[in-house]
Scaffold this active site. Structure first.
Site, PDB file in Angstrom:
ATOM      1  CD  GLU A 254      -1.911   2.298   1.497  1.00 23.76           C
ATOM      2  OE1 GLU A 254      -1.756   3.118   0.557  1.00 23.76           O
ATOM      3  OE2 GLU A 254      -1.834   2.455   2.799  1.00 23.76           O
ATOM      4  CB  CYS A 288      -0.970   7.339   1.441  1.00 22.72           C
ATOM      5  SG  CYS A 288      -2.311   6.317   2.162  1.00 22.72           S
TER       6      CYS A 288
END
Length: 487
Positions: A254, A288
């Site tokens: 990720e 993110c």
């Protein structure tokens, strides 16, 4: 701090079957808001990691073979304990990570939800039966543990991003070696070790060793780690992916994002500016899923920029440990320097600084930039700071082309009064998660989470995806009576 975690007892040790000394030296835990040293932590060396993986491998089958209700009991107990000791977790998150109190609280309750979800996983169906072309054969395809799962986590949401891998990996019978970032090693590592220790997890099923690149490489390269779950930068994730590919081990990566926040010409601009501010500035933009590129239709851009700037100017920038604060400190001085460089180079290239653009120590004022082009650093780079660059567009075809110019594809948001129009546009946006009339920073523990392109390798965390992610498939066929083959 409570007796649950006393720095004099725990913070200068790694958790390798038990609390012990490391061979990797020590590092200071520095409060980003003040520069004060809060504690000293031990760092795991490559040798420490290799010992941890070996021990985790030895203990994995014992943990996996426990009845499902016993594994679930440990996870439920951990969920109870994390609420009992929530003040300790929240205080460390604020002081060690620079989190404002609401963010630290939300992360705590998110980790609690992850634990409860993982506890429920232990009693879920773990396979299916399939027909056979062979008379009297019964086919079963079941999910079985991988073995040792290595988890490498970042500093921005250290508790939640560790728990979303550690909890489900344990639930399905894996053992885990967790390597948190040294900048958040207590919130995202040692407190988790202490939590599971008190919850009754058998020794060896979880090892926790803060460390740097050497420790991470040892964990990824160890032949006994069957999977690496990594959350962090795209550059590091690509290196991990290459190594895991060569070693034929599973990886869930990720990675970064440069997420599109889209405001169409029929949007509710007041609502859109609120969502844009939240997506850009929450946790100082160190997420993110940050709204990194604000694509706004040219007909409403002036109004959007004005309202976004008003919101940015109202935000309180202060030490979150001392009182009310909307924006805390950036994690380190390198992040401050990076943001300054991006803004300066973009302004030099023609961007207009509307508000913000300056810092005091590690505190950065929420920033709005306009006149942004795709070739500017503020548009090309993952920001990881409280900056909202605004790019205008005139048509949806132009918009889609501009969004696709980025290699990232983590999250996107679309604001429009027409749900049908927004849904049609969503079909054209290359992102793993798209939120209509919402912002980009969304995470629900039971919904699969992940991105496209440079934002990940199709790994998913959450809900039904966890069972597949942290196990492997095994085919078992059974015949009541052996058949006779031609030879």
């Amino acid at each position: 701090m409570s007796k649950f975690f006393c720095t004099e007892t725990f913070s200068n040790k790694i958790y390798l079957n038990d609390w012990c000394e490391s061979t990797g030296g020590t590092s200071d835990v520095v409060e980003p808001a003040t520069g004060h040293v809060l504690a000293k932590i031990a760092l795991g060396s490559g040798d420490d990691i290799r010992s941890a993986v070996t021990e985790a491998k030895k203990q994995q089958s014992h943990w996996a073979n426990l009845p499902f209700d016993q594994r679930g009991k440990v996870l439920r107990r951990a969920a109870e304990l994390i609420l009992q000791h929530k003040d300790t977790f929240i205080e460390w998150n604020i002081r060690e990570c620079g989190s404002i109190a609401p963010k630290a609280e939300a992360e705590l309750y998110g980790a609690h939800e992850q634990l409860n979800m993982a506890a429920a996983m232990t009693m879920q169906p773990d396979g299916i039966t399939l027909p056979s072309t062979i008379p009297e054969r019964r086919n079963t395809c079941r999910r079985v543990p991988l073995g040792v799962v290595g988890v490498i986590t970042p500093w921005n949401f250290p508790l939640l991003l560790a728990m979303r891998s550690v909890a489900p990996a344990l639930a399905v019978g894996n053992s885990v070696v967790l390597k948190p970032d040294p900048q958040s090693a207590i919130t995202g590592g040692l407190l988790i070790a202490r939590l599971f220790e008190e919850a009754g997890l058998p020794a060896g099923a979880l090892q926790v060793l803060p460390g740097g690149a050497e420790a991470g490489e040892a964990l990824v390269e160890h032949p006994m780690t069957a999977m690496i779950s990594f959350t962090g930068s795209t550059n590091v994730g690509k290196k991990i992916g290459r190594t895991c590919g060569e070693l034929l081990k599973k990886s869930a990566l990720e990675l970064g994002g440069n997420n599109a926040f889209i405001v169409l010409d029929d949007a509710d601009i007041e609502a859109a500016s609120s969502h844009g501010a939240w997506g850009a500035y929450l946790h100082q933009g160190q997420i993110c899923m940050q709204a990194g590129r604000h694509f706004v239709h040219e007909s409403v851009a002036e109004e959007y920029i004005s309202r976004l700037a008003e919101r940015a100017e109202r935000l309180r920038v202060a030490d979150p440990y001392l009182g009310a604060s909307d924006i805390g400190p950036l994690i380190n001085t390198s992040q401050v320097e990076k943001i300054n460089k991006i803004i300066a180079e973009s302004v030099e290239a023609g961007a207009k600084l509307i508000t913000g653009g300056h810092s005091h120590d590690q505190f950065y004022r929420p920033t709005v930039l306009s006149n942004i082009r795709l070739d500017m650093p503020a548009c090309q780079q993952e920001l990881f700071g409280p900056v909202a660059p605004v790019i205008t567009f005139s048509s949806e075809d132009e918009l889609v082309e501009m969004i696709a110019a980025s290699p990232y594809g983590l999250a996107a948001a679309i604001h429009s009064r027409s749900i049908g129009r927004a849904m049609k546009l969503a079909d054209r946006v290359p992102a793993g998660m798209i939120h209509i009339n919402d912002q980009t920073v969304n995470n629900e523990f039971h919904v699969p989470f992940g991105g496209f392109g440079d934002s990940g390798n199709s790994g998913r965390f959450g809900g039904p995806a966890n069972l597949e992610e942290f196990t492997q498939s095994q085919w078992v066929s059974v015949m009541d009576t052996p058949v006779t083959y031609p030879f």
